[in-house]
Enzyme design. Structure first.
Site, short mmCIF file in Angstrom:
data_model
loop_
_atom_site.label_atom_id
_atom_site.label_comp_id
_atom_site.label_asym_id
_atom_site.label_seq_id
_atom_site.Cartn_x
_atom_site.Cartn_y
_atom_site.Cartn_z
N CYS A 2 0.83 -1.20 0.00
CA CYS A 2 0.00 0.00 0.00
C CYS A 2 0.87 1.25 0.00
CB CYS A 2 -0.87 0.04 1.24
SG CYS A 2 -1.77 -1.46 1.55
N ARG A 27 4.69 -0.10 -6.17
CA ARG A 27 4.67 -0.92 -4.97
C ARG A 27 3.66 -2.07 -5.08
NH1 ARG A 27 6.47 2.63 -0.35
NH2 ARG A 27 5.18 1.44 1.05
N TRP A 74 -3.16 -2.65 -1.34
CA TRP A 74 -2.82 -4.05 -1.71
C TRP A 74 -3.57 -4.90 -0.69
CZ3 TRP A 74 -0.06 -8.16 0.59
CH2 TRP A 74 0.35 -9.16 -0.29
N ASN A 98 -1.31 1.81 5.95
CA ASN A 98 -0.45 0.72 5.46
C ASN A 98 -0.18 -0.21 6.63
OD1 ASN A 98 -0.26 2.09 3.10
ND2 ASN A 98 1.94 2.51 3.22
N GLY A 99 -0.13 -1.51 6.37
CA GLY A 99 0.19 -2.46 7.44
C GLY A 99 -1.03 -3.28 7.81
N GLU A 480 16.27 -18.37 -8.84
CA GLU A 480 15.87 -17.02 -9.22
C GLU A 480 15.17 -17.03 -10.58
OE1 GLU A 480 15.35 -14.23 -8.17
OE2 GLU A 480 15.72 -12.73 -9.71
N LYS A 484 11.47 -15.67 -11.17
CA LYS A 484 11.21 -14.56 -12.10
C LYS A 484 10.13 -14.96 -13.10
CE LYS A 484 12.67 -11.87 -10.87
NZ LYS A 484 13.42 -11.24 -9.82
N GLU A 487 6.58 -15.37 -11.41
CA GLU A 487 5.92 -14.18 -10.85
C GLU A 487 5.41 -13.23 -11.93
OE1 GLU A 487 8.28 -11.45 -8.49
OE2 GLU A 487 10.06 -11.91 -9.66
N HIS A 503 16.43 -37.19 -8.18
CA HIS A 503 15.80 -37.53 -6.89
C HIS A 503 14.33 -37.10 -6.86
CE1 HIS A 503 19.63 -38.78 -5.30
NE2 HIS A 503 20.16 -37.68 -5.79
N LYS A 603 5.64 -4.54 -4.28
CA LYS A 603 7.07 -4.26 -4.37
C LYS A 603 7.72 -4.28 -3.00
CE LYS A 603 10.81 -3.13 -6.55
NZ LYS A 603 11.48 -4.29 -7.17
C1 F6R Z 1 11.05 -11.04 -6.81
C2 F6R Z 1 11.06 -9.99 -5.82
C3 F6R Z 1 10.81 -10.38 -4.41
C4 F6R Z 1 11.69 -9.55 -3.46
C5 F6R Z 1 11.32 -9.84 -2.00
C6 F6R Z 1 12.22 -9.09 -1.04
O1 F6R Z 1 11.35 -10.52 -8.09
O2 F6R Z 1 11.25 -8.84 -6.12
O3 F6R Z 1 10.99 -11.74 -4.21
O4 F6R Z 1 13.02 -9.86 -3.73
O5 F6R Z 1 9.98 -9.47 -1.78
O6 F6R Z 1 12.08 -7.72 -1.19
P1 F6R Z 1 13.17 -6.75 -0.61
O7 F6R Z 1 14.42 -6.99 -1.38
O8 F6R Z 1 12.63 -5.37 -0.84
O9 F6R Z 1 13.36 -7.08 0.84
#
Ligand code: F6R
Length: 608
Positions: A2, A27, A74, A98-99, A480, A484, A487, A503, A603
């Site tokens: 948010c 975000r 959010w 927020n929160g 990763e 990627k 998501e 395995h 974000k």
């Molecule tokens: C994936 C992604 C998330 C963040 C995770 C941690 O592309 O962006 O997995 O890496 O939410 O976020 P930060 O780095 O802001 O603590």
């Protein structure tokens, strides 16, 4: 997650509120709203979905108030619809939040028992009714907020405006960040400096437990004890940052392409290029020689950066490393030794789980060091040592340039640790640093394969599942890659250590399943080739990311090769990250998903 904006303005503020909210879009959010004071009355406009929906509502029903609050939500409690969108209001007050208010259920029961009628399913609405319950008893807005705050459990940043008060806004912070912006006869509140960027460069952050009473010209901050306190005003620098995509279709594409440059900036911060030495700009309050165990904690992509760094710390500094997902770290009761070092990695510096893990490590007497991209963030401010990554603001929800800059800072630290512990010689250091200095050039070379990757992405977009394999530091990169892809394209993907294939996951392989193999020609290459043979024997389609030598040695059927430049084995994850990111990006573009703001994702994840 948010986003919050509040403006005590001199003219109509609705448009400015929406403009600031646009900067917070990155975000992640699923509804939005604003409230302004119209002739003393609180009037709201809210809409499900993107900000353009809110803009359309405002076009039909404009707001002219000079004082207002805005929010991108959010969803946590209740669906992402208009009724649950913020601001929430009771008769005398409107609030954005927020929160999470953890005790909202019991507060709601109590308030409903007292006659309050709720219009949403959110936890936030209890805040409006709680404050209102004090207003109706005759308390001033300041006293009503002061009485309400101790009743709230959980994490929050709040901004309030009040019916009949056109020179007043109140903000409060516990857990989630909130910044005050200072203007010329105007005052602002924002969940981060980026929200405030179009309005002012002069900001101060509330500390945990603080709340602030704003008028058009004053800001009185009180701490949790109720004492008036001063919080430093600083230049945010965010206003010089333009939120635009340059010529790119998405922020993610721009951020992928920025990597050679921003990794170069991060290298310049931690290396002396001329002498090919590590030159950390900060003094460490511990000696790596005294550190017996290193613990690395982070979430998501940042966690995978930590996973790569584990290999480096163990290899360069012979230092045992435990890597943890932040949400697991503090609950698993790991034996920790006071005086050891805990590293926290976070792009935003606000991730609730990582922050909680940092606080836990501090309580246990560990030294704390954070690798963060937002130097004013809570994690940065609460860590003993901060290593900023100089990636610049990352707007695409999927982390790309922050990841490679995290790796850069961590590589420098691992080499520094090796030097301090005597496990790396002068010559080793020079060789490794030389390898790091080469990275921007090699990353630029990796980017030239984009047209081939774009074509491959059309194929991947038809798959239901994709497997990523790697060994050594390519294993976390495989994790990763899978993260990627899933998501942003919503295609199911899994990352595996190549040796684990037999395995379990080998059962999934058939001619429909693309298998992305990340395998620079290194000392485990041969073993990875055997794993590729196992895939090929079962009809699996292989996409191999390797270098010239690897391509020559790998003689496997049904294989497409993405040719990476030759480079030292130690730092391949930074360069191989590029085709991994581009493959996910182009697949998502083919699938037509919302690349920069994928569904359900935020974000900055400020809830546990
Ligand atoms: C994936 C992604 C998330 C963040 C995770 C941690 O592309 O962006 O997995 O890496 O939410 O976020 P930060 O780095 O802001 O603590």
């Amino acid at each position: 997650m948010c986003g919050i904006i509040g403006i005590l303005g001199r003219g109509p503020v609705a448009e400015q509120l929406v403009d600031s909210l646009k900067r917070l879009e990155y975000r992640g959010y699923d509804s939005a709203g604003v409230a302004t004071l119209e002739d003393g009355e609180l009037v709201r406009r809210r809409a499900e979905g993107k900000l353009k929906n809110l803009e359309a509502v405002l076009k039909r029903q404009p707001l002219a108030g000079h004082v207002g609050i805005g929010h991108t939500r959010w969803a946590t409690h209740g669906k992402p619809n208009e009724a649950n969108a913020h601001p929430h209001a009771a008769s005398g007050v409107a609030v954005v939040h927020n929160g999470i208010i953890e005790n909202f259920r019991e507060l709601r029961d109590e308030l409903e028992g007292g006659g309050a009628t709720f219009a949403s399913e959110t936890d936030t609405e209890v805040v409006a009714h709680l404050v209102n319950s004090f207003l109706v008893k005759g308390l001033s807005p300041q006293d009503a907020v002061k009485a309400a705050l101790p009743r709230l459990r959980g994490a929050f940043a709040l901004a309030f405006v009040f019916k009949g008060y056109d020179d007043l806004m109140i903000g409060a912070r516990k857990g989630s960040p909130l910044a005050i912006g200072y203007g010329d006869g105007e005052m602002y509140l924002g969940s981060d400096a980026i929200a405030l960027a179009p309005l002012t460069d002069d900001i101060s952050y509330l500390d945990d437990g603080d709340w602030v009473v704003l008028t058009h010209t004053t800001a009185e901050v009180r701490d949790a004890k109720g004492d008036v306190v001063k919080r430093d005003v600083m230049k945010s620098g965010a206003s010089s940052f333009v939120v635009d995509k340059a010529n790119y279709r998405h922020f993610m594409a721009k951020e992928i392409h920025e990597q050679p440059e921003v990794v170069g900036h991060t290298l310049a911060r931690y290396l002396d290029m001329a002498s090919e030495r590590i030159a950390l700009p900060m003094k460490l309050p511990f000696d790596f020689k005294d550190v017996q165990h290193l613990s690395i904690t982070a979430c998501g992509t940042a966690n995978y950066a930590g996973y790569v760094a584990k290999y480096w710390f163990e290899q360069f500094a012979r230092l045992p490393v435990e890597i943890d997902i932040a949400s697991e770290f503090r609950y698993r009761e790991a034996p920790l030794r006071s005086g050891d070092l805990a590293i926290f990695i976070s792009q935003s510096g606000e991730t609730a789980d990582t922050l909680a893990a940092l606080r836990y490590a501090k309580e246990q007497g560990l030294h704390t060091l954070s690798v963060v991209n937002v130097p004013t963030s809570t994690i940065a401010r609460e860590s003993e040592v901060v290593m900023p990554t100089l990636a610049g603001p990352e707007i695409g929800v999927a982390s790309t340039k922050a990841f490679t800059c995290q790796l850069t800072a961590l590589a420098a630290l691992a080499i520094a640790a090796g030097r301090a512990r005597g496990t790396l010689t002068d010559a080793d250091e020079a060789k490794l640093v030389h390898g790091l200095i080469e990275l921007p050039r090699l990353m630029a070379a990796a980017l030239t394969h984009e047209p081939q990757i774009e074509r491959l992405a059309r194929d991947i977009s038809k798959a239901q599942d994709v497997l990523y394999l790697g060994r050594g530091t390519s294993y976390p990169l495989a994790l990763e890659g899978a993260l990627k892809l899933k998501e942003i394209s919503y295609i199911h993907a899994e990352g595996y250590a190549a040796g684990e294939l037999k395995h379990g996951p080998i059962a999934l392989i058939d001619e429909k399943m693309p298998v992305v193999v990340i395998a620079p020609y290194d000392r485990v290459f041969e073993k990875t080739v055997s794993n590729m043979q196992e895939v090929a024997a079962r009809g699996g389609r292989i996409i191999l990311m390797t270098d010239a030598k690897g391509a020559e040695e790998a003689t496997v059927d049904s294989m497409v090769t993405i040719m990476m430049p030759d480079m030292p084995a130690a730092f391949t994850p930074m360069v191989y990250a590029i085709p991994v990111q581009l493959l996910a990006y182009h697949t998502a573009v083919v699938m037509g998903t919302d690349v920069d703001q994928p569904r359900n994702l935020a974000k900055s994840v400020t809830v546990e």
